[in-house]
Enzyme design. Structure first.
Site: not given
Ligand code: 5RP
Length: 225
Positions: A27, A29, A82-83, A85, A98, A104
């Protein structure tokens, strides 16, 4: 630049996807770049199934024709992408910007391999400049906020655009807890936080990441644990 870097990292991750895989799909950008590339590949004949980490990512997958399944049907995933932070040199992460940290973490834990995609701005020496998201049961908001404040955090209940408490996909609230770049022992802190009554999950992901694909300037570097 950051958006270009996110796409470069997502492209590098998409190269690891093989026909027949069941994928955890993140999830945010950066993950959305990955979903969009995956959608193009699926439209060109790639056969995969996915488990999305949020309603928002699931909706995007459906729009692009990416087939979805569940952990009931497929409890072990080949790969999750996944991304993040933040990530540190030990590949410990802060996630949840997010608001999807709970799903996640469940999906990452169900995957044989968990690979993170990021632009260079996410790499830090010590975690904590990004406020740590902590997903809680609403009833426990004040006791948990006080405990966090006692540890030196500045705590904010996450709000939505209407100014009411942001609700996660699982119906919980999030406390964004700003410690500053001081989380130097994330594993111990993660264990501690998990034991607090009312904490459903927190955004520290420790010992889960196989590698980070980090895009800076014109190249993608692989950082392994
Ligand atoms: C969502 C997340 C995201 O992976 C994280 O917030 C990074 O987002 P972005 O790729 O938009 O920078 O943990 O809960």
């Amino acid at each position: 630049m950051s958006d270009t870097a996110k796409r470069m990292a997502a492209l590098a991750a998409a190269e690891l996807v093989q026909n027949g895989m069941c994928l955890g799909i993140g999830t945010g950008s950066t993950a959305e770049h990955f979903i969009s590339i995956l959608g193009e590949r699926v439209q060109s004949g790639l056969s995969i199934t996915g488990i999305a980490t949020s309603d928002r990512s699931a909706a995007m997958c459906r729009r692009l024709g990416i087939g979805l399944t569940s952990l009931d049907e497929t409890p072990v995933l080949d790969l999750a992408i996944d991304g993040t932070d933040e990530f540190d040199g030990g590949l410990n992460l802060i996630k949840g910007g997010g608001g999807a940290l709970l799903r996640e973490k469940i999906v990452a834990a169900a995957a044989k391999r968990f690979i993170v995609i990021a632009d260079g701005s996410k790499q830090v020496d010590v975690l904590g400049a990004f406020p740590l998201p902590i997903e809680i049961i609403p009833m426990a908001r004040i006791p948990i906020s006080r405990r966090l404040a006692d540890l030196g955090a500045s705590v904010a209940l996450r709000l939505d655009a209407a100014g009411t408490p942001f609700q996660t996909d699982e119906g919980h609230w999030i406390l964004d807890s700003a410690f500053g770049p001081k989380i130097s022992a994330p594993e111990a802190f993660a264990k501690d936080l998990s034991a607090w009554p009312g904490v459903v999950e927190h955004g520290l992901f420790c010992g889960m990441t196989e590698r980070v694909l980090v895009a800076t300037a014109d190249k993608v570097t692989t950082i392994r644990s």
